[in-house]
Design a protein around this motif. Sequence first.
Motif, PDB file in Angstrom:
ATOM      1  N   TYR A   1      62.764  81.440  29.007  1.00  0.00           N
ATOM      2  CA  TYR A   1      62.696  81.401  27.647  1.00  0.00           C
ATOM      3  C   TYR A   1      60.903  81.663  27.670  1.00  0.00           C
ATOM      4  O   TYR A   1      60.485  82.195  26.681  1.00  0.00           O
TER       5      TYR A   1
ATOM      6  N   LYS B   1      57.627  89.387  23.923  1.00  0.00           N
ATOM      7  CA  LYS B   1      57.634  89.474  22.230  1.00  0.00           C
ATOM      8  C   LYS B   1      56.077  89.476  22.554  1.00  0.00           C
ATOM      9  O   LYS B   1      55.715  90.194  20.715  1.00  0.00           O
TER      10      LYS B   1
ATOM     11  N   LYS C   1      59.431  83.791  29.875  1.00  0.00           N
ATOM     12  CA  LYS C   1      59.287  85.404  30.191  1.00  0.00           C
ATOM     13  C   LYS C   1      59.706  86.018  28.666  1.00  0.00           C
ATOM     14  O   LYS C   1      58.735  86.709  28.477  1.00  0.00           O
ATOM     15  N   THR C   2      60.853  85.696  28.257  1.00  0.00           N
ATOM     16  CA  THR C   2      60.875  86.112  26.074  1.00  0.00           C
ATOM     17  C   THR C   2      59.558  85.730  25.801  1.00  0.00           C
ATOM     18  O   THR C   2      60.037  86.959  24.412  1.00  0.00           O
TER      19      THR C   2
END
Length: 66
Positions: A50, A57, A52-53
């Motif tokens: 989570y 973004k 890392k994403t």
Amino acid sequence: MKGLLVGGLAGLLFGSLFGDMGALGAIFGFLINMLAIVAVIVLIRKIFVYFKTQRAKKQELNAWKR
């Protein structure tokens, strides 16, 4: 110490729950412990992915602002 307390209480609970089952009780206790360990690993992995994403973004948005 908190983890030891919770682990000890869980051990007492499941020990008395599966105590009269003999060898099958030991197997069930082992399976419950393994499921708990796997659940903790999956939870840690999901949290890591989570964040890392979220970082990816943010970098994507920053690339368009340059």
